[in-house]
Design a protein around this motif. Structure first.
Motif, PDB file in Angstrom:
ATOM      1  N   GLU A 313      70.074  54.332  88.604  1.00  0.00           N
ATOM      2  CA  GLU A 313      70.389  52.926  88.859  1.00  0.00           C
ATOM      3  C   GLU A 313      71.149  52.751  90.171  1.00  0.00           C
ATOM      4  OE1 GLU A 313      70.334  48.848  87.935  1.00  0.00           O
ATOM      5  OE2 GLU A 313      69.263  50.539  87.020  1.00  0.00           O
ATOM      6  N   ASP A 314      71.869  53.781  90.601  1.00  0.00           N
ATOM      7  CA  ASP A 314      72.614  53.689  91.859  1.00  0.00           C
ATOM      8  C   ASP A 314      71.679  53.492  93.045  1.00  0.00           C
ATOM      9  OD1 ASP A 314      74.900  54.176  90.384  1.00  0.00           O
ATOM     10  OD2 ASP A 314      74.936  56.323  90.854  1.00  0.00           O
ATOM     11  N   LEU A 315      70.550  54.204  93.033  1.00  0.00           N
ATOM     12  CA  LEU A 315      69.626  54.172  94.164  1.00  0.00           C
ATOM     13  C   LEU A 315      68.474  53.194  93.960  1.00  0.00           C
ATOM     14  CD1 LEU A 315      69.419  57.997  94.996  1.00  0.00           C
ATOM     15  CD2 LEU A 315      70.856  56.246  96.050  1.00  0.00           C
ATOM     16  N   GLY A 318      67.602  47.967  89.105  1.00  0.00           N
ATOM     17  CA  GLY A 318      66.623  47.036  88.552  1.00  0.00           C
ATOM     18  C   GLY A 318      65.218  47.578  88.439  1.00  0.00           C
ATOM     19  N   LYS A 319      64.975  48.822  88.887  1.00  0.00           N
ATOM     20  CA  LYS A 319      63.621  49.375  88.829  1.00  0.00           C
ATOM     21  C   LYS A 319      63.422  50.183  87.551  1.00  0.00           C
ATOM     22  CE  LYS A 319      62.456  49.536  93.733  1.00  0.00           C
ATOM     23  NZ  LYS A 319      61.905  50.371  94.827  1.00  0.00           N
ATOM     24  N   PHE A 320      62.160  50.193  87.093  1.00  0.00           N
ATOM     25  CA  PHE A 320      61.821  50.939  85.891  1.00  0.00           C
ATOM     26  C   PHE A 320      61.922  52.424  86.191  1.00  0.00           C
ATOM     27  CE2 PHE A 320      59.118  52.424  82.396  1.00  0.00           C
ATOM     28  CZ  PHE A 320      59.634  51.650  81.363  1.00  0.00           C
ATOM     29  N   PRO A 321      62.569  53.203  85.325  1.00  0.00           N
ATOM     30  CA  PRO A 321      62.777  54.631  85.607  1.00  0.00           C
ATOM     31  C   PRO A 321      61.474  55.419  85.564  1.00  0.00           C
ATOM     32  CG  PRO A 321      63.511  54.088  83.395  1.00  0.00           C
ATOM     33  CD  PRO A 321      63.200  52.782  84.065  1.00  0.00           C
ATOM     34  N   PRO A 322      61.482  56.641  86.086  1.00  0.00           N
ATOM     35  CA  PRO A 322      60.288  57.489  86.074  1.00  0.00           C
ATOM     36  C   PRO A 322      59.842  57.818  84.657  1.00  0.00           C
ATOM     37  CG  PRO A 322      61.975  58.372  87.549  1.00  0.00           C
ATOM     38  CD  PRO A 322      62.622  57.289  86.756  1.00  0.00           C
TER      39      PRO A 322
END
Length: 395
Positions: A313-315, A318-322
């Motif tokens: 989440e740091d980098l 809001g994006k869906f994780p791998p």
């Protein structure tokens, strides 16, 4: 699977060099074998119990590498100190903690139980140059998006010049389909029992492979900006929390040339098939009582270390994780054929579940005894990692 790090590369090269070539490609079998002592010895400026690894050369077809046991190992310095080593879990460990200091010459001595004796050339500690930073940031490599981990280092005296790097990465693994109950088939009939929370959160770990070398000799400044690790943004190891521990070694010119030759030989594949085999790669160790062969290097070098952490989440806020390490799509079995099919309305009763196909119960539809399944690592992280939290880990 073998870990082909620095020591494994050296062992494989020696194994390839010491046997005669064959006219047939397979099988690779040693026709002539020479006993070569293989040494890995790093003496650093860290105050600790130093270590030396001794291994016997193996035949190319051998599966395992045997340690050289029963040897007398010690290091001396030009101030008259002697540091003895004793065997411990397949390696030799110094009896006391000590560290290499500047302006002192050190020699490694080895006496094997079969009467061979070896010694290194006198070596001095290299320039002590701490890393300035280890930073993780979004980066693109070969048109792939990911996380680049870069090392920055600078020596204003321009006396470091030659660097070697290693890393060990650790990452948190959370089983995405872990449930508070699981299916126990150990007693015969399938029974739902409480699940252990020890299978929910784990920690994976990997060490760097091969040799990572940097030479600033042709640069205007003795400054390093080195991409030590690139991680695809779809790699599950960064899904939750990730840490990397980096070691920077400042090498002498002789040590750098040794490692560079070793690296080029391994990468080229010349150890087995190339007509330009360099022969036995000699380091700074020699026999002192005969012509016994020895390979390896007694490396006296300064080391700098640093560990960093980051969350996905740091980098990537809001994006869906791998995706997880394995496909965790739920499935169930058709009652007639027991073939795995995608989960829709398909269900099965526990009592009728066929033996031999159980993976892991995902726990949906408990009241109606509907059974849905996922591959075991999806509900039990210990299948792919360790549930022992590292002592250094910080959440």
């Amino acid at each position: 699977m073998k870990n082909y790090g620095l020591y494994k590369i050296l062992i494989i090269l020696v194994a390839a060099i010491v046997f005669n070539s064959c006219s047939e490609a397979y099988p690779l079998v040693t026709n002539r074998f020479e006993d070569v002592l293989i040494v890995e010895a790093n003496l650093t400026n860290e105050l600790k119990k130093q270590e030396v690894k001794l291994t016997k050369s193996a035949k190319f077809e051998d599966e395992d590498y045997q340690p050289e046991t029963g040897a007398e190992v010690f290091i001396t310095d030009d101030a008259g100190n002697k540091y003895s080593f004793s065997e411990d879990s397949g390696k030799y460990v110094s009896s006391v903690e000590f560290q290499a200091v500047s302006n002192t010459k050190y020699q490694l001595h080895i006496n094997t139980k079969d009467g061979r004796s070896f010694a290194s050339s006198p070596e001095t500690l290299t320039t002590i140059t701490p890393m300035q930073s280890v930073v993780a940031a979004i980066e693109q490599k070969d048109d792939i998006n990911g996380v680049g981990i870069r090392i920055s280092s600078f020596d204003p005296t321009a006396t470091s010049t030659y660097y070697r790097y290693e890393y060990e990465e650790t990452y948190k693994v959370i089983a995405p389909k872990w449930m508070p109950i699981k299916l126990d088939v150990s007693t015969g009939s399938p029974v739902l029992v409480p699940n252990s929370s020890d299978t929910k959160t784990c920690y994976g770990s990997k060490k760097s492979i091969g040799l990572m070398l940097v030479n600033t000799n042709k640069l205007k400044e003795d400054r390093v900006d080195y991409l030590i690790r690139f991680i695809n943004d779809q790699d599950y190891i960064i899904t939750t929390r990730y840490s990397i521990f980096v070691r920077q070694y400042v090498e002498s010119l002789a040590a750098y040339n040794y490692y560079n030759t070793l690296n080029k030989t391994a990468v080229s594949g010349g150890t087995i098939t190339s007509p330009t085999q360099p022969g036995l790669l000699l380091g700074n160790l020699r026999s002192t009582n005969g012509d016994s062969k020895i390979s390896g290097y007694f490396d006296v070098c300064s080391v700098s270390t640093e560990r960093i952490y980051f969350n996905y989440e740091d980098l990537f806020p809001g994006k869906f994780p791998p995706p997880y390490a394995v496909d965790c799509t739920q499935f169930c079995y058709e009652k007639e054929s027991y073939n795995p099919v995608p989960c829709t309305h398909c269900c099965h009763y526990l009592e009728d579940l066929p033996r031999g196909i159980i993976t892991y119960y995902s726990g949906d539809g408990i009241k109606s005894l509907e059974t849905y399944w996922v591959d075991a690592p999806c509900g039990d992280c210990t299948k792919i990692a360790s549930n022992i939290k590292p002592t250094f880990w910080v959440d």
